[in-house]
Structure formats: C-alpha cells, structure tokens
Design a protein around this motif. Structure first.
Motif, mmCIF file in Angstrom:
data_model
loop_
_atom_site.group_PDB
_atom_site.id
_atom_site.type_symbol
_atom_site.label_atom_id
_atom_site.label_comp_id
_atom_site.label_asym_id
_atom_site.label_seq_id
_atom_site.Cartn_x
_atom_site.Cartn_y
_atom_site.Cartn_z
ATOM 1 N N GLY A 296 18.462 -9.520 2.949
ATOM 2 C CA GLY A 296 17.567 -8.961 3.809
ATOM 3 C C GLY A 296 16.119 -8.581 3.369
ATOM 4 N N ASP A 297 16.326 -8.524 2.060
ATOM 5 C CA ASP A 297 14.954 -8.090 1.149
ATOM 6 C C ASP A 297 13.886 -9.343 1.244
ATOM 7 O OD1 ASP A 297 16.084 -5.598 1.115
ATOM 8 O OD2 ASP A 297 16.044 -5.557 -1.131
ATOM 9 N N ILE A 298 12.837 -8.860 1.297
ATOM 10 C CA ILE A 298 11.634 -10.001 1.030
ATOM 11 C C ILE A 298 10.333 -9.066 0.673
ATOM 12 C CG2 ILE A 298 10.995 -9.378 3.453
ATOM 13 C CD1 ILE A 298 9.948 -12.171 3.747
ATOM 14 N N ASP A 299 9.800 -9.607 -0.266
ATOM 15 C CA ASP A 299 8.772 -9.191 -1.105
ATOM 16 C C ASP A 299 7.547 -9.394 -0.279
ATOM 17 O OD1 ASP A 299 7.413 -11.455 -2.000
ATOM 18 O OD2 ASP A 299 8.803 -11.464 -3.674
ATOM 19 N N SER A 300 6.250 -8.626 -0.575
ATOM 20 C CA SER A 300 5.083 -8.794 0.222
ATOM 21 C C SER A 300 4.351 -10.481 0.028
ATOM 22 C CB SER A 300 3.912 -7.912 -0.294
ATOM 23 O OG SER A 300 4.002 -7.950 -1.722
ATOM 24 N N SER A 301 4.614 -10.750 -1.298
ATOM 25 C CA SER A 301 3.936 -12.441 -1.516
ATOM 26 C C SER A 301 4.798 -13.356 -0.402
ATOM 27 C CB SER A 301 4.074 -12.584 -2.772
ATOM 28 O OG SER A 301 3.787 -14.027 -3.166
ATOM 29 N N GLN A 302 6.101 -13.194 -0.318
ATOM 30 C CA GLN A 302 6.591 -13.711 0.609
ATOM 31 C C GLN A 302 6.279 -13.673 2.011
ATOM 32 O OE1 GLN A 302 10.824 -12.564 -0.714
ATOM 33 N NE2 GLN A 302 10.956 -14.963 -1.278
ATOM 34 N N MET A 303 6.007 -12.497 2.457
ATOM 35 C CA MET A 303 5.616 -12.061 3.793
ATOM 36 C C MET A 303 4.538 -12.803 4.012
ATOM 37 S SD MET A 303 6.368 -7.826 3.970
ATOM 38 C CE MET A 303 8.090 -7.343 3.586
ATOM 39 N N ILE A 304 3.400 -12.761 2.957
ATOM 40 C CA ILE A 304 2.148 -13.465 3.255
ATOM 41 C C ILE A 304 2.303 -14.949 3.480
ATOM 42 C CG2 ILE A 304 -0.015 -14.029 2.261
ATOM 43 C CD1 ILE A 304 0.030 -11.145 3.416
ATOM 44 N N LYS A 305 3.000 -15.596 2.643
ATOM 45 C CA LYS A 305 3.199 -17.080 2.616
ATOM 46 C C LYS A 305 4.148 -17.509 3.850
ATOM 47 C CE LYS A 305 2.853 -17.470 -2.167
ATOM 48 N NZ LYS A 305 3.341 -17.361 -3.626
ATOM 49 N N ILE A 306 4.998 -16.726 4.203
ATOM 50 C CA ILE A 306 5.883 -17.054 5.453
ATOM 51 C C ILE A 306 4.962 -16.862 6.731
ATOM 52 C CG2 ILE A 306 7.717 -16.196 7.014
ATOM 53 C CD1 ILE A 306 9.380 -15.401 4.721
ATOM 54 N N SER A 307 3.880 -16.016 6.702
ATOM 55 C CA SER A 307 2.899 -15.924 7.629
ATOM 56 C C SER A 307 2.180 -17.195 7.846
ATOM 57 C CB SER A 307 2.022 -14.656 7.522
ATOM 58 O OG SER A 307 2.682 -13.542 7.502
ATOM 59 N N ASN A 308 1.725 -17.678 6.566
ATOM 60 C CA ASN A 308 0.996 -18.936 6.721
ATOM 61 C C ASN A 308 1.898 -20.171 6.926
ATOM 62 O OD1 ASN A 308 -1.144 -17.545 5.414
ATOM 63 N ND2 ASN A 308 -0.402 -17.970 3.231
ATOM 64 N N LEU A 309 3.278 -20.226 6.733
ATOM 65 C CA LEU A 309 4.035 -21.239 7.129
ATOM 66 C C LEU A 309 4.165 -21.050 8.748
ATOM 67 C CD1 LEU A 309 6.896 -21.102 4.442
ATOM 68 C CD2 LEU A 309 5.162 -22.679 4.866
ATOM 69 N N LYS B 110 0.704 -1.243 -0.046
ATOM 70 C CA LYS B 110 0.019 0.088 0.036
ATOM 71 C C LYS B 110 0.999 1.387 0.069
ATOM 72 C CE LYS B 110 -3.781 2.214 2.527
ATOM 73 N NZ LYS B 110 -4.976 2.202 3.572
ATOM 74 N N TYR B 111 1.954 1.270 0.722
ATOM 75 C CA TYR B 111 2.774 2.398 0.888
ATOM 76 C C TYR B 111 4.085 2.560 0.393
ATOM 77 C CZ TYR B 111 -0.828 2.885 4.572
ATOM 78 O OH TYR B 111 -2.050 3.303 5.133
ATOM 79 N N ASP B 112 4.720 1.214 0.032
ATOM 80 C CA ASP B 112 5.956 1.186 -0.459
ATOM 81 C C ASP B 112 6.058 0.696 -1.873
ATOM 82 O OD1 ASP B 112 9.059 -0.098 -0.498
ATOM 83 O OD2 ASP B 112 8.964 1.167 1.237
ATOM 84 N N ARG B 113 7.279 -0.219 -2.158
ATOM 85 C CA ARG B 113 7.125 -0.601 -3.482
ATOM 86 C C ARG B 113 7.091 -2.480 -3.554
ATOM 87 N NH1 ARG B 113 11.653 3.199 -6.929
ATOM 88 N NH2 ARG B 113 10.290 5.029 -6.721
ATOM 89 N N GLY B 114 6.529 -2.812 -2.660
ATOM 90 C CA GLY B 114 6.164 -4.309 -2.755
ATOM 91 C C GLY B 114 7.111 -5.025 -1.893
ATOM 92 N N TYR B 115 7.994 -4.465 -1.002
ATOM 93 C CA TYR B 115 9.006 -5.342 -0.275
ATOM 94 C C TYR B 115 9.471 -4.341 0.896
ATOM 95 C CZ TYR B 115 12.840 -2.356 -2.220
ATOM 96 O OH TYR B 115 13.425 -1.411 -2.443
ATOM 97 N N GLY B 116 9.952 -5.169 1.855
ATOM 98 C CA GLY B 116 10.786 -4.471 3.093
ATOM 99 C C GLY B 116 12.085 -5.059 3.061
ATOM 100 N N HIS B 117 12.946 -4.637 4.043
ATOM 101 C CA HIS B 117 14.236 -5.091 4.341
ATOM 102 C C HIS B 117 14.552 -5.309 5.899
ATOM 103 C CE1 HIS B 117 18.692 -4.734 3.754
ATOM 104 N NE2 HIS B 117 18.607 -4.051 4.880
ATOM 105 N N PHE B 118 14.737 -6.543 6.066
ATOM 106 C CA PHE B 118 15.224 -6.738 7.425
ATOM 107 C C PHE B 118 16.774 -6.404 7.779
ATOM 108 C CE2 PHE B 118 11.564 -9.463 7.031
ATOM 109 C CZ PHE B 118 10.800 -9.108 8.402
ATOM 110 N N THR B 119 16.938 -5.976 8.874
ATOM 111 C CA THR B 119 18.347 -5.411 9.236
ATOM 112 C C THR B 119 19.026 -5.945 10.082
ATOM 113 O OG1 THR B 119 17.469 -3.917 11.107
ATOM 114 C CG2 THR B 119 17.067 -2.971 8.936
ATOM 115 N N THR B 120 20.196 -5.550 10.654
ATOM 116 C CA THR B 120 21.047 -6.347 11.309
ATOM 117 C C THR B 120 20.834 -5.757 12.833
ATOM 118 O OG1 THR B 120 22.648 -4.383 11.295
ATOM 119 C CG2 THR B 120 23.101 -6.507 9.842
ATOM 120 N N ARG B 121 19.729 -5.144 13.243
ATOM 121 C CA ARG B 121 19.218 -4.871 14.494
ATOM 122 C C ARG B 121 17.999 -5.431 14.517
ATOM 123 N NH1 ARG B 121 21.812 -3.699 18.311
ATOM 124 N NH2 ARG B 121 20.118 -2.441 19.260
#
Length: 570
Positions: free
Chosen positions: A353-366, A77-88
C-alpha cells in the motif's frame, strides 16, 4: 467524479480555520491534550508511535490526478516522501508535525479534499466497489448513492458521538468487491421487479476482537428511504450500544446481545417515526449528484480478445505482458476498454500500500493520459485506472513497469493486505510490514505464484484487524506474549458474496517462523488440491486438519533441531 459546490467548499474551509485555532491553542498550552484529542480525531489526526498520522478521506475510493499530485506535495513537503493507501480506500501520512497539519488540511481543501470523519466514533468514510460505473458485472452504478450518503452523514449532529466508529460499505455487482458483509452496515443495491432501485440492508458485520458476518435485516428498501432507515438503525445503536466497554461497543455486539429478531423489531419500530420524513432522498438530489457520474467521452471502439492485445508486444515481451493482462486487467462495460490495476505490492521492498511521491506524480500523468484523469483506490491497497483503451494496454504496461507498478500478482499470494503494524501504530502488538516483506521474498517466483493461483493473505498487527486478516484465505494476526511479538494464523476466511471468518489453527508462531509456516500451508494445498481447485476450495473440501498437522509437525522438527544444535554448541 463529484465536484464541490460553494456550500461544500465553505464547510471544508471553515473546518480548516477551526482546526488551525485549535492547534494554535494546543501548541500554546491553553488547550490540554485530553480536550484536544477528540478535536484532532474529528479531523483524522492520530498521535502514533513516532509522530502524528493524518488519514485523508477518499470517498468511495474515487479521486483525480490533481488530488494525487497534492498527495505528492504533502509527501515531500510535510512527510518523508511517501504515503500509505489503506483498506478503507483512504491514504495516510505517518510522519507529520502537529504545527504543520492545518496547512496540510488547507492544501487538501484547495483540491476539494479533507480528513473529516476519518476517525472518531462517527460514520466513517463510505467505501464501495473500486470498479463502480465500469464493472462488467455491475447491476447499477452505486456512486450516486455513495455520494448522497456521504453528504447526509458528514457532520451529522446526532451521529457524531456514537458508542464506536461506524463503517458503511456499498456494493451493486454480481461479485462483492467491497466486503459488504464485514461492515457495521452494508448495502446491496439492485433493481426490484418493477425496475426501481432498492437496497438490501445488512447490519452487524465487522472484524476486530469479535469477527462477525453481517445479517440482512431489510430487503428491498427504496433508495429514497436510506437515510431514514439508517437513522433508525443508528438511533437503536446510540440508545443501547455499550459506552462502558470499548471492546463491546460496536453494533455487532449489540446485535448479538439483543438477537437479530429483537434488534430488527426495534429498528422497524423506530423507523416508523422516520419513514417518509424530511431526510428522505429526493429525485432532485439524485439528479444533482448523478450528473457527476455520467459516462465519460468514450470512443467507439471494437472489443478485442486477448490475442490481438498480446500481439501489441514484441515477441520477447509477450509472456510477461500476457501475465499482466491475466492478473492486472479487468473487463469493462464499454467495448474496446479495460480497467487496469496498478500493484502497490512490490516483493519485499516496501510496505503493502505504500507509494512514493515520484510514483504519485507519474501515476497522475498516466491517469491523464490513459483514463480521463481519474484514479481509484481499492481495499486491497492497490490503484485502478478504470478506463483504458485496449489498444493502449501495451503502452501503459511499459510505463507502469518502469515505475515498478506492473507486477502481475493481483489476487496471488504476494498481493498481501497489511496494516502499518507496530512500525507505526501505537495500538499494534506486533509488526506487520516485515512479515509481509519476508513472505514476499520467499515467494518471489512468478511461475510458482501462478501455479498456486488465487489466494488471499492478510496481516494485522493487532486485534483491531485493520489488515482484514479475518477474511483472508490465510490470516496472520500479531499478538503480544509477555512483551514478545508472536503471530497467530487463521485459515478459511473469504471476501465477497461467500464472506467467511477464518479459524485459528493453533498456538502462535515466532516472526522467524512465518515464511516456513506459509510454505507448509502452500505445500499441503498443492499436494491435496484437485484440478482447477483454488486454495479456499481445497480448504473447504478437506478442512483444517491436514494444514494444521503439517505446520505443527514441521515446527516441532525445527524446534528439536534447534534445541539439539544449542546443546551441541553448549
């Protein structure tokens, strides 16, 4: 995992309302940027090279499937379809519009999340072992302490404007998976001879411009006294920390300037005013948070060794499945269970560390299907499903493989840690992502990676060391030379209980040189290693000279060849 009470929720909701008003005034022009900047940073909002970036807090790396689905919503909704997990252990979104950020914070608040204190000169998000509560080598579960410290430090009025950011890490296992010694303040939790929970306190670690390994200044501190003792540390830091020089403002510089003995003396003197004070944690507070970290409803299952697990797979898939079991599956405290790492390091296709929204949804299901709905993030920028039944590992592997999350490279050369670098960050001197991608493409042969064995490679785009390059066995640092991007290489860094800072091997390299440089380093290691010896063990035995000699000799040959080619063409 911890659940907000009405007070927690009201604090987060009120912060959203405050920020909404601040953003409105900024957009209207009645709040100038110099006044808005500290307000947005208090809410984890940075103005980066191309857009606003929001860093969302994931306390000690633990979150649930509902929250991951919210990340997917934000990404779409707000970004470009992905996020980035960091070293923190946090997650960042890099392409946001200022006017939409209050809505993002409101969405986060609806699933008990926020971005408070993910930036600014305050106590940042507290990090810990991503296998907390399930690790086979765990001494005590650190999560109740992490949560108590999170609550104590959040919006603490005295420590909201420190000389610089202040990072705390907590570990309580035989193996340190939180890089405790490389933090401003680190805690090793253990039981003393009387069986009481205590902490050994390290201070003055950190990376950045002046990398330093922390020093233990207090042994066996009762867990109840942690807020009092940390307050004493922070008060000494607040009093003496450099506010006139951004590059000398971290507590590690103060510890070095005063000396460990004098710093410890001042902390202990200050602590006398705090010892046993009202900030001390109580058993009631422990009980209140510990209820959220009880063991889930595990089944009574037999403990399986590798052979019957491998036999779950058809014969044609057993080699691949076995590799994944070796690298991506970890031992668990409970018989019949295992912890699984999902690799966010595909070879040369996206940023580590990048992950797209489709992977996020499917990891939630996993997570819902295999691991009680819980997910953990690691400082190595991967994800963990911590409670998987061993009899379901093949089933999970098949699903993770279909999502591109089952690459068996955990702990291997291509499991690269990297910051976003110059592609996004306005502080960066050079790009990190293309370097990581080029190295991953060069070392795409899994047989070769398994032969190389355990090795860490970390990349930072600037001296702030968000990619933790100082503690990589091989570290790469982007530097600026007359407006050009160059890369400096360090060797000998290490995480864990033997934490060490890497040493620069010599002059920096062009970006195009980096795959060859890494190839040379790996080749000399293969030539010199003894049986069963890892890269870092070989380095410790033979020193830097063989690596340095090979790299620069080959670079000189390459440079001469290129020069001859240019002359002939001319």
């Amino acid at each position: 995992m911890y659940q907000y009470n009405p007070i927690d929720q009201s604090i987060v909701d009120d912060r959203v309302k405050q920020f909404r008003g601040q953003v409105e005034r900024r957009l209207q022009g009645t709040l100038p940027e110099e006044e808005f900047r500290p307000l947005r940073l208090q809410n984890g909002l940075y103005l980066q090279r191309h857009a606003y970036m929001l860093r969302i807090a994931i306390p000690y790396g633990l979150f649930n499937s509902q929250q991951m689905r919210m990340f997917a919503k934000i990404a779409d909704k707000y970004d470009r379809g992905y996020g980035h997990f960091t070293t923190r252990q946090n997650i960042q979104f890099n392409w946001l519009k200022l006017e939409e950020t209050p809505e993002i914070l409101a969405d986060l608040a609806s699933v008990q999340m926020h971005a408070i204190q993910t930036s600014g000169n305050c106590v940042r998000n507290i990090t810990s072992d991503p296998f907390a509560g399930v690790a086979a080598d765990e001494i005590v579960d650190p999560r109740p302490i992490c949560e108590l410290l999170r609550q104590w430090s959040t919006l603490h009025p005295e420590f909201a404007f420190l000389p610089r950011k202040f990072k705390i890490a907590v570990s309580s296992s035989k193996e340190d998976r939180a890089i405790v010694a490389a933090h401003d303040l680190g805690l090793f939790l253990r039981n003393n001879e009387q069986g009481e929970l205590v902490a050994d306190v390290l201070v003055g670690g950190g990376m950045g411009r002046t990398p330093i390994i922390g020093t233990i200044i207090q042994y066996g501190l009762p867990w109840q006294e942690l807020p009092n003792y940390i307050s004493a540390v922070l008060r000494v830091y607040n009093l003496h920390g450099r506010r006139d020089n951004l590059y000398k403002a971290r507590i590690k510089i103060l510890l070095k300037a005063l000396g460990v003995e004098e710093f410890t003396r001042q902390v202990n003197e200050e602590y006398q005013y705090w010892r046993g004070g009202h900030q001390a944690f109580t058993q009631e507070e422990w009980n209140q948070v510990a209820q959220y970290f009880v063991k889930p409803a595990y089944k009574t299952l037999p403990s399986l060794n590798e052979e019957p697990i491998v036999l779950q797979a058809p014969e044609s898939e057993r080699t691949s499945f076995s590799r994944w079991l070796e690298r991506n599956v970890k031992k668990h405290q409970i018989p019949g269970y295992a912890s699984v790492l999902l690799s966010l390091k595909p070879h040369g296709t996206v940023a580590p560390g990048d992950i797209d929204s489709s992977q996020m949804i499917k990891i939630s299901n996993l997570a819902d299907q295999y691991s009680f709905g819980l997910i953990r993030s690691t400082h190595e920028q991967n994800l963990v499903l911590a409670d998987v039944e061993q009899t379901r590992l093949y089933e999970l592997w098949k699903e993770a493989k279909s999502l591109g999350l089952a690459l068996p490279n955990i702990g291997l050369l291509t499991d690269i840690i990297a910051c976003p670098g110059g592609d996004f960050c306005s502080l960066a001197n050079a790009k990190s992502i293309p370097i990581a991608n080029d190295i991953q493409k060069r070392f795409d042969d899994l047989d070769y990676l398994f032969d190389i064995g355990d090795i860490t490679l970390n990349i930072s785009g600037c001296i702030n060391s968000c990619g933790h390059h100082h503690v990589g066995n091989i570290g790469i640092l982007g530097v600026d030379k007359d407006g050009q991007e160059w890369y400096q290489v360090t060797l000998g860094g290490e995480q864990g209980l033997q934490a060490a800072i890497g040493k620069v091997i010599g002059p920096s390299f062009f970006a195009s040189d980096m795959p060859d440089v890494i190839s040379d380093l790996i080749q000399i290691y293969i030539e010199l290693r003894e049986p069963e010896e890892s890269f870092i063990q070989t380095y410790r035995r033979v020193g830097v000279e063989p690596f340095k000699t090979r790299v620069y000799a080959n670079k000189e040959k390459k440079d001469k060849k290129n020069t001859v080619g240019e002359d002939a063409h001319g």
